[in-house]
Design an enzyme around this catalytic site. Structure first.
Site, PDB file in Angstrom:
ATOM      1  N   HIS A  27       0.865  -1.185   0.000  1.00 32.88           N
ATOM      2  CA  HIS A  27       0.000   0.000   0.000  1.00 32.88           C
ATOM      3  C   HIS A  27       0.898   1.230   0.000  1.00 32.88           C
ATOM      4  O   HIS A  27       1.751   1.389   0.870  1.00 32.88           O
ATOM      5  CB  HIS A  27      -0.922   0.025   1.210  1.00 32.88           C
ATOM      6  CG  HIS A  27      -1.810   1.242   1.235  1.00 32.88           C
ATOM      7  ND1 HIS A  27      -3.029   1.286   0.595  1.00 32.88           N
ATOM      8  CD2 HIS A  27      -1.630   2.477   1.790  1.00 32.88           C
ATOM      9  CE1 HIS A  27      -3.574   2.476   0.760  1.00 32.88           C
ATOM     10  NE2 HIS A  27      -2.738   3.221   1.480  1.00 32.88           N
ATOM     11  N   CYS A  28       0.705   2.098  -0.979  1.00 32.78           N
ATOM     12  CA  CYS A  28       1.549   3.285  -1.121  1.00 32.78           C
ATOM     13  C   CYS A  28       0.795   4.506  -0.610  1.00 32.78           C
ATOM     14  O   CYS A  28      -0.222   4.907  -1.195  1.00 32.78           O
ATOM     15  CB  CYS A  28       1.951   3.483  -2.584  1.00 32.78           C
ATOM     16  SG  CYS A  28       3.024   4.908  -2.853  1.00 32.78           S
ATOM     17  N   GLY A  29       1.292   5.091   0.480  1.00 35.71           N
ATOM     18  CA  GLY A  29       0.650   6.277   1.035  1.00 35.71           C
ATOM     19  C   GLY A  29       0.739   7.479   0.100  1.00 35.71           C
ATOM     20  O   GLY A  29      -0.165   8.313   0.078  1.00 35.71           O
ATOM     21  N   ASN A  57      -2.003   7.001  -2.129  1.00 36.54           N
ATOM     22  CA  ASN A  57      -3.272   6.731  -1.453  1.00 36.54           C
ATOM     23  C   ASN A  57      -3.990   5.568  -2.134  1.00 36.54           C
ATOM     24  O   ASN A  57      -5.201   5.585  -2.318  1.00 36.54           O
ATOM     25  CB  ASN A  57      -4.158   7.988  -1.445  1.00 36.54           C
ATOM     26  CG  ASN A  57      -5.337   7.865  -0.477  1.00 36.54           C
ATOM     27  OD1 ASN A  57      -5.266   7.126   0.493  1.00 36.54           O
ATOM     28  ND2 ASN A  57      -6.413   8.576  -0.752  1.00 36.54           N
TER      29      ASN A  57
END
Length: 394
Positions: free
Chosen positions: A189-191, A194
């Site tokens: 999951h890439c912040g 998002n």
């Protein structure tokens, strides 16, 4: 002179903090000050802050901070997306304001005013594609197709049900706790996006990393050419040698030229150093993910393989302990008769790294360089054969 030293110290401290924050957990930095700085930045500082809030404001203050943490770290939110746009836009604005007046220059033509804007525009487009594209969400309607696309290897993936979605869990998928959905060929999951990085948008994510490395490298080289061009136009070396009597050698001229650049073009130098650092970090990050793509492995699977290796190691230790116990029960006479192990034999004994290679070779999803790359560019779920599977009864 004091201002110049302040700029140099600022650049070095910035480099140390950025490298420590982003790379401090790498094995190469284990046991070094960079790892300790990373631990402080990622855990220690926040822990001290939380304790301070608890002492000053009590439980209500701590709960408020934890609520903010939950929103920022455990739920989808656009904070890092906005920060990315601010960094990109702010950096481009500073470059345009400080350096566009020197373009065209001695080494750069006026076209770079427009190519730089085009480069930033393409970067934003790739950012939007990665952020808002479907990573490969697994639903009840399409789970059977993902089950047929990715087979279980019965090593790190076996047939089971997602405890949250209550649907069969395809091999290589993972339930993202932030997005609250199962994602096919889940990577991470890439912040910043998002969004999850999965089967359908890994290609956009890789293009984003590569393009932003090229943007930063392009900006670094362009700023270098601007500064060198200014030195050429103002005939700095000629003035230093003729009017100030400096020897016309590189080692004699370099300190004077650097001092002049720091006093006259400090903004450009800070931007140049910043872009150079970011470009190197992006190159390292892209190289890591490129290696994963070319071996058809995901970030999530590297952890699963590590867990599998740890489990095998513990199993081997348990077997060795059982064998030793059995030998002790049968008597140690035969053990005493055995000659001591040769030092050369011990030296060439199989290393843990060879064990790791053997485990990784069990990866059934690695189908060779060409096919692995093809699965990234043309995901299985977008291929005609996958679409045909949808029409087949299951």
């Amino acid at each position: 002179m004091a201002v110049q030293w302040v700029l140099v110290c600022h650049g070095l401290v910035t480099l140390l903090v950025v490298v420590s924050f982003l790379c401090g957990q790498w094995p190469i930095f284990q046991g070094t000050p960079i790892q300790r700085i990373h631990s402080f930045l990622t855990f220690g500082a926040y822990d001290y802050f939380l304790r301070f809030v608890g002492i000053v404001f009590g439980a209500k203050g701590t709960n408020a901070i934890l609520s903010v943490e939950y929103f920022c770290c455990d739920r989808p939110n656009p904070i890092l997306q906005v920060l990315y746009l601010a960094i990109l836009g702010g950096t481009y604005f500073l470059i345009a304001k400080s350096s566009f007046s020197y373009i065209p220059g001695y080494y750069l033509s006026g076209i770079h005013r427009y190519t730089s804007l085009l480069a930033v525009g393409v970067g934003i487009l790739l950012f939007l594609l990665t952020s808002f594209s479907d990573p490969g969400t697994v639903k009840a309607e399409n789970v059977s197709h993902y089950l047929s696309a990715y087979r279980y290897d019965n090593i790190i993936y076996s047939e089971k049900e997602c405890s949250t979605c209550k649907i069969p869990k395809p091999a290589r998928s993972k339930h993202c706790s932030v997005c609250d959905r199962c994602v096919a060929r889940f990577d991470h999951h890439c912040g910043w996006m998002n969004n999850c990085i999965g089967e359908r948008n890994t290609r956009y994510f890789m293009a984003f990393l590569l393009w932003h490395f090229l943007i930063c490298a392009y900006g670094t080289v362009a700023l270098v050419l601007v500064l060198v061009g200014r030195a050429k136009e103002l005939r700095v070396t000629y003035i230093l040698t003729v009017y100030y009597g400096v020897e016309s050698s590189f080692f004699d001229l370099a300190p004077h030229v650097v001092r002049w650049l720091l006093s006259s073009y400090n903004t450009q130098i800070l931007l140049m150093v910043f872009l150079a650092i970011v470009s190197l970090l992006l190159l390292g990050f892209f190289g890591y993910h490129a290696k994963l793509c070319l071996t058809n492995t995901t970030t999530n699977e590297t952890f699963k393989w590590q867990e599998y290796m740890n489990w095998q190691e513990k199993l081997n230790e348990a077997r060795a302990s059982a064998a030793a116990l059995k030998a002790s029960l049968n008597g140690m006479s035969s053990e005493r008769k055995k000659p001591p192990e040769s030092k050369w034999k011990a030296l060439f004994r199989k290393s843990p790294l060879q064990d790791a290679d053997l485990v990784v070779k069990k990866n059934m999803y690695d189908k060779g360089f060409i096919q692995n790359l093809s699965e990234i560019i043309f995901p299985l779920s977008t291929r005609p054969s996958f679409s045909q599977n949808k029409s087949k009864p299951h």
